[in-house]
Design an enzyme around this catalytic site. Sequence first.
Site, PDB file in Angstrom:
ATOM      1  CG  ASP A 265      -1.984  -1.296   1.026  1.00  0.00           C
ATOM      2  OD1 ASP A 265      -2.354  -1.550  -0.109  1.00  0.00           O
ATOM      3  OD2 ASP A 265      -2.338  -1.643   2.183  1.00  0.00           O
TER       4      ASP A 265
ATOM      5  CE  LYS B  26      -4.029  -6.448   0.553  1.00  0.00           C
ATOM      6  NZ  LYS B  26      -4.744  -5.229  -0.134  1.00  0.00           N
TER       7      LYS B  26
ATOM      8  CE  LYS C 137     -10.854  -5.085  -0.156  1.00  0.00           C
ATOM      9  NZ  LYS C 137      -9.488  -4.607  -0.664  1.00  0.00           N
TER      10      LYS C 137
ATOM     11  CG  ASP D 180     -18.392  -3.181 -13.371  1.00  0.00           C
ATOM     12  OD1 ASP D 180     -19.583  -3.043 -14.008  1.00  0.00           O
ATOM     13  OD2 ASP D 180     -17.725  -2.374 -13.468  1.00  0.00           O
ATOM     14  CB  ILE D 181     -22.420  -5.728 -15.284  1.00  0.00           C
ATOM     15  CG1 ILE D 181     -21.335  -5.320 -16.336  1.00  0.00           C
ATOM     16  CG2 ILE D 181     -23.147  -4.526 -14.986  1.00  0.00           C
ATOM     17  CD1 ILE D 181     -22.095  -4.820 -17.869  1.00  0.00           C
ATOM     18  N   PRO D 182     -21.766  -8.841 -14.693  1.00  0.00           N
ATOM     19  CG  PRO D 182     -23.371 -10.616 -14.352  1.00  0.00           C
ATOM     20  CD  PRO D 182     -23.104  -8.850 -14.510  1.00  0.00           C
TER      21      PRO D 182
ATOM     22  NE  ARG E 168      -3.838  -2.737  12.489  1.00  0.00           N
ATOM     23  CZ  ARG E 168      -3.727  -2.950  11.399  1.00  0.00           C
ATOM     24  NH1 ARG E 168      -3.520  -4.212  10.860  1.00  0.00           N
ATOM     25  NH2 ARG E 168      -3.978  -1.914  10.502  1.00  0.00           N
TER      26      ARG E 168
ATOM     27  N   GLY F 281      -0.510  -5.323   7.297  1.00  0.00           N
ATOM     28  CA  GLY F 281       0.422  -4.187   6.434  1.00  0.00           C
ATOM     29  C   GLY F 281       1.003  -3.022   7.681  1.00  0.00           C
TER      30      GLY F 281
HETATM   31  O1  C5P Z   1      -2.386  -2.005   6.983  1.00  0.00           O
HETATM   32  P1  C5P Z   1      -3.302  -2.877   7.232  1.00  0.00           P
HETATM   33  O2  C5P Z   1      -2.681  -4.161   7.835  1.00  0.00           O
HETATM   34  O3  C5P Z   1      -4.701  -2.709   7.781  1.00  0.00           O
HETATM   35  O4  C5P Z   1      -3.958  -3.524   5.541  1.00  0.00           O
HETATM   36  C1  C5P Z   1      -4.894  -4.349   5.251  1.00  0.00           C
HETATM   37  C2  C5P Z   1      -4.997  -4.626   3.822  1.00  0.00           C
HETATM   38  O5  C5P Z   1      -5.891  -5.532   3.437  1.00  0.00           O
HETATM   39  C3  C5P Z   1      -5.251  -3.339   3.247  1.00  0.00           C
HETATM   40  O6  C5P Z   1      -4.223  -3.199   1.846  1.00  0.00           O
HETATM   41  C4  C5P Z   1      -6.678  -3.357   2.766  1.00  0.00           C
HETATM   42  O7  C5P Z   1      -7.150  -2.890   1.284  1.00  0.00           O
HETATM   43  C5  C5P Z   1      -6.620  -4.978   2.708  1.00  0.00           C
HETATM   44  N1  C5P Z   1      -8.233  -5.476   3.164  1.00  0.00           N
HETATM   45  C6  C5P Z   1      -8.840  -5.152   4.300  1.00  0.00           C
HETATM   46  N2  C5P Z   1     -10.090  -5.549   4.615  1.00  0.00           N
HETATM   47  C7  C5P Z   1     -10.549  -6.429   3.693  1.00  0.00           C
HETATM   48  C8  C5P Z   1      -9.977  -6.731   2.131  1.00  0.00           C
HETATM   49  C9  C5P Z   1      -8.539  -6.285   2.095  1.00  0.00           C
HETATM   50  O8  C5P Z   1      -8.170  -4.515   5.214  1.00  0.00           O
HETATM   51  N3  C5P Z   1     -11.792  -6.871   3.830  1.00  0.00           N
END
Ligand code: C5P
Length: 237
Positions: free
Chosen positions: A14, A36, A65, A68-70, A180, A209
Amino acid sequence: MTISARDRLVFPLDVKDLAEARGWIDRLRGHVGVFKVGLELFVSAGPDAISAVHDRGARCFLDLKLHDIPATMAGATERAVAREVAFLTVHASAGPRALRGIAEIARGSRTQILAVTILTSFDAAELASIGLDAPSSAAARLAKVATDAGVRGLVCSPEEAGTLKAIVGPEGLLMVPGVRPAGTDHGDQRRVATPASAIASGADYLVVGRPIREAADPVAAAGAIVREIAAALEARS
Ligand code: C5P
């Protein structure tokens, strides 16, 4: 197939551009299993971001993520499958027709489709504000929609991992963000748990992240998470 603790750790790139992304891949590639590529980097760098991961011998999770339409989702999925990304996300709420089409396109390919249930940043009050019920029941309903359509991978919060594992079954896969380590900042995430608790609940892969990116020593932070995953896997078996 046994997946190592390290291979289960997913690091989201990110960041704002390719140079920064390459720096993180070089720094962490011995310590995490998957990188990712999400919306920020893809908007900035496009498919070169996928190549940056593959060129360094790592697996790529394309987290766009799709919703949209199929026909549009099918086209985008074909392009992602052709680039051999390991994972691609779509929203389960795109519905059964779109999901069935995507599952068919990815079948037999190197790409595993993951359906996003309810984003980990939602709490119950915010979810109610968009007309959905409690996170656990909304996530379970969407998980059922995805699995019925042939999508056997889900993205969910650690809080719902236990319930959703029962829906996808032992062959299904749970990709779990909102992780976390104890004592780290939650940021905008709401439905969170520690790596150990997410693994104990049935998570297969953990997306972590900011607790790594913002750590004083990101390599040490990733290493500590891998050790926590390994210990939790040991306890789970
Ligand atoms: O920094 P952090 O650990 O919160 O990053 C989480 C990552 O996971 C981000 O890239 C976010 O877009 C992704 N994500 C999320 N929740 C979801 C799907 C993807 O936090 N349901």
